[in-house]
Design an enzyme around this catalytic site. Structure first.
Site, short mmCIF file in Angstrom:
data_model
loop_
_atom_site.label_atom_id
_atom_site.label_comp_id
_atom_site.label_asym_id
_atom_site.label_seq_id
_atom_site.Cartn_x
_atom_site.Cartn_y
_atom_site.Cartn_z
N SER A 136 0.90 -1.12 -0.10
CA SER A 136 0.00 0.18 0.17
C SER A 136 0.99 1.32 0.11
O SER A 136 2.12 1.27 0.63
CB SER A 136 -1.08 -0.04 1.27
OG SER A 136 -1.61 1.23 1.30
N TYR A 149 -1.75 0.03 10.11
CA TYR A 149 -1.75 -0.86 8.72
C TYR A 149 -0.50 -0.18 8.03
O TYR A 149 0.07 -1.10 7.42
CB TYR A 149 -3.16 -0.06 8.21
CG TYR A 149 -3.16 -0.42 6.65
CD1 TYR A 149 -3.92 -1.67 6.62
CD2 TYR A 149 -2.95 0.28 5.60
CE1 TYR A 149 -4.00 -2.35 5.28
CE2 TYR A 149 -3.29 0.06 4.31
CZ TYR A 149 -3.81 -1.42 4.15
OH TYR A 149 -4.02 -1.83 2.65
#
Lengths: 244, 432
Positions: A136, A149
């Site tokens: 990501s 995250y």
């Protein structure tokens, strides 16, 4: 790429990528947690002409070495291994609960490292193939809104960078795919999706080009490379004042 | 979140549920008091609007496909674009396709959509082998022209009010490739256009664009496009760049002078009376998909599409009367589409019937409702009816007059419990 294994095959991006990898003689080994969803994805790929095998497994709990061994035994030669699962945790919930934080790290980080390490051994023996993971843009810099995250994704990203170094010049390609904002079930809770948001199908097109092309870090869509270069370059004095 | 139909009027704040499996969908539906299923959101008005909607976007899988017979079974959220991407390379094409590829198969069933081949091949539901529907009374059931035919006749064209369409099985058409041979005829007036429609009734596909602002002896002038699948170059057509309308444009942009100029330009772009060309099928069937978010052209206030069909004998006079009213009121449509339809089917709320259908876009203005009521009267007086997939404003009275089988529909919907669970803003307005 004919023989493809996907961990987290029920994810929206994985499904869109798999559809684009369909060609005559394509064979898929799909692993996912939700059995009904997995069967649906498998039926779709089979209807499009692929041979499909599935396995229901929770990839955090599973014995990664055993699973990867099964995949190689089933497919013979594996051309592509794609690690595509992830869970976007609620950052505030993580800050209030250590177990929630560690679980998010396990799902998005350590469990993926386990699969990647196990797969690397097989690919090395095979002498070729591609290992890819969907990380990501959150991996690029810690931000208060999603650093748990982001840290887990950064773990995987750095691990992949190391694998790339290890396999340099030896036929095994290692691809780190960093999507920006993608409109998937994982991000369904965000409203008002603006210009920077892409559809899973759009990023799947970018991802398949990256998988066919090479080894390295691929931002999808490509303009995220420029955005993240700016974000990374900002001195903390400015960065801390931004509403990110 | 805020949702609307393609016409962007009305807009409402709704809870949007997006189950990822059929099991989740059933559980989601069971947990709600009232909702309406929603596919691609391409109906223009309020047929897929309700305070709670259940979207099928994650249920877009092909469930089975037989490359020998061309029979496909797919989940309801599959769009025509996805069908084309997956199946056109194998030489298969949907038996009927609406004017945008963003429509889902579930939506195509619920509105019983027609295409440019209606005069020869009927509407989409005429090609269904079976449907799987989640009903309130009996759970998931299969229906077809021979199995639970009453549920089938009510669900095809039933605007999602009988239950949630989960999957559809239908037969595709074998085609030689992704190309359409297009023949365009320029017609200087409505009478000439209708003559050409009649003369080319055997063409597989036909549709006309008309200049609805032309008056007098030019009234109804337009361009008739005929198409047939044709072998073309082996290389597939290149995917063209699709520009997007980035934001709402000011409403005056499509005001009358600009629209008149656009229509005249469109008509005169074709210099000769007849031209021929080979075109990629996506460009032929989905010309407006080439401009993403084209509905933003009408500005933030949105627009209404007004589509009706008039029975064959009354149609020429009726269409002429509607065009005269538009011209007199200075109400024009940027693009008006005219099409000759073939015989209708036995579905209780299906729109198509033998005659002419005309679709007009109107920018939302204060005096529009009164004007459209005048048009409603013309449509009713000529024995016609309106297309529910485009509607956002029809009265219950006009609906009941022009869809006389609505009571049969309501009875079957009640038999399957649909009246307890499935309601849209449109169904409330129409008294269903």
């Amino acid at each position: 790429m004919h023989n493809v294994a996907i961990f987290g095959a029920t994810s929206a991006i994985a499904e869109a990528v798999a559809r684009r990898l369909i060609k005559p003689e394509a064979r898929f080994y799909l692993v996912g947690r939700d059995d009904e969803r997995l069967a649906l994805v498998a039926a779709d790929l089979a209807a499009r002409g692929a041979q499909v095998q599935t396995q229901v497994a929770d990839l955090v709990e599973v014995d990664a070495e055993g699973l990867v061994a099964e995949v190689f035994a089933a497919l013979g030669v594996v051309d592509l291994i794609l690690i595509a699962y992830g869970l976007l945790p609620d950052q505030e919930a993580c800050e209030k609960s250590l177990p929630t934080t560690l679980e998010a790290i396990a799902v998005n980080g350590t469990s993926q490292v386990a699969l990647a390490m196990a797969a690397a051994a097989h690919l090395e023996r095979q002498g070729g193939g591609t290992l890819a993971a969907i990380t990501s843009v959150a991996a690029d810099r810690g931000r208060r809104s999603n650093y748990v995250y982001g840290a887990a994704k950064a773990l995987v990203a750095t691990f992949l960078a190391g694998l790339r170094h290890r396999f340099h010049g030896r036929g095994v390609r290692v691809v780190d795919i960093r999507p920006g904002f993608v409109d998937t079930p994982m991000t369904a809770r965000f409203e008002n999706k603006g210009l920077l948001w892409s559809s899973p199908d759009r990023v799947a097109g970018n991802i398949v080009r990256a998988l066919e092309k090479g080894s390295g870090v691929y931002y999808v869509p490509g303009y995220w490379r420029a955005i993240m270069a700016v974000i990374r370059a900002l001195p903390e004095g400015i960065f801390h004042r931004l509403p990110l | 979140m805020e949702i609307s139909g393609w016409g962007r009027h009305p807009r409402i704040d709704a809870r949007v549920l997006r189950p990822r499996t059929f099991g989740q969908l059933a559980a989601t539906v069971a947990g709600e008091v009232s909702l309406i299923p929603r596919g691609g959101g391409r109906s223009y008005g309020d047929s897929a609007l309700a305070p709670t909607v259940v979207e099928t976007r994650h249920l877009d899988q092909l469930l089975a496909f037989d490359p020998a017979t061309g029979v496909v079974r797919c989940a309801a959220g599959t769009t025509f674009a996805q069908l084309l991407d997956a199946l056109l390379p194998h030489g298969w094409f949907p038996p009927v396709t609406p004017g945008t590829a963003a429509v889902t198969v579930g939506g195509a069933v619920a509105a019983d959509v027609h295409g440019k081949n209606h005069h020869r091949d009927g509407s989409f539901c005429d090609h269904l082998l079976s449907l799987e529907v989640l009903t309130e009374s009996d759970g998931v059931v299969r229906c077809s022209p021979t199995e639970r035919p009453e549920l089938f006749r009510a669900t095809c064209g039933g605007m999602g009010l009988t239950g949630v369409i989960l999957a559809a099985t239908f037969r595709l058409r074998a085609v030689p490739g992704p190309w359409i041979e297009v023949e365009s005829h320029r017609a200087p007036c409505l009478e000439a256009l209708l003559e050409r429609f009649a003369a080319h009734a055997q063409a597989p596909y036909s549709v006309a664009w008309i200049d609805c602002l032309a008056r007098g002896r030019r009234r109804g002038r337009g361009i008739l496009e005929l198409g047939r699948h044709a072998p073309g170059p082996a290389a597939a057509p290149r995917e063209p760049w699709r520009p997007a309308v980035p934001a709402d444009l000011p409403g005056w942009l499509l005001a009358r002078p600009a629209m008149a100029a656009f229509n005249a330009l469109y008509y005169h772009r074709q210099r000769r009376a007849v031209t021929r060309a080979l075109r990629p099928c996506r460009a032929f069937f989905y010309p407006l998909d080439g401009i993403r978010h084209w509905n933003r052209l009408y500005g933030r206030q949105g627009f209404l599409q007004y589509q009706f069909v008039l029975p064959a004998e009354a149609a020429p006079a009726g269409v002429a009367a509607v065009l005269d009213r538009c011209a007199a009121a200075g109400k024009g449509s940027t693009l008006a589409v005219l099409k000759a339809l073939g015989p209708g089917n036995d579905n209780l709320l299906s729109f198509p019937r033998e005659g002419l259908t005309l679709a007009l876009d109107f920018r939302l203005e204060r005096d529009l409702p009164a004007f459209l009521q005048e048009l409603d009267r013309l449509v009713v007086d000529h024995g016609g009816r309106h297309y529910l997939a485009k509607d956002a404003r029809l009265s219950a009275e006009v609906f009941r007059t022009t869809y006389p089988r609505w009571e049969e529909f309501a009875a079957i919907r009640e038999r399957y419990g649909g009246h307890r669970r499935y309601h849209s803003l449109q169904s409330h307005r129409l008294g269903l």
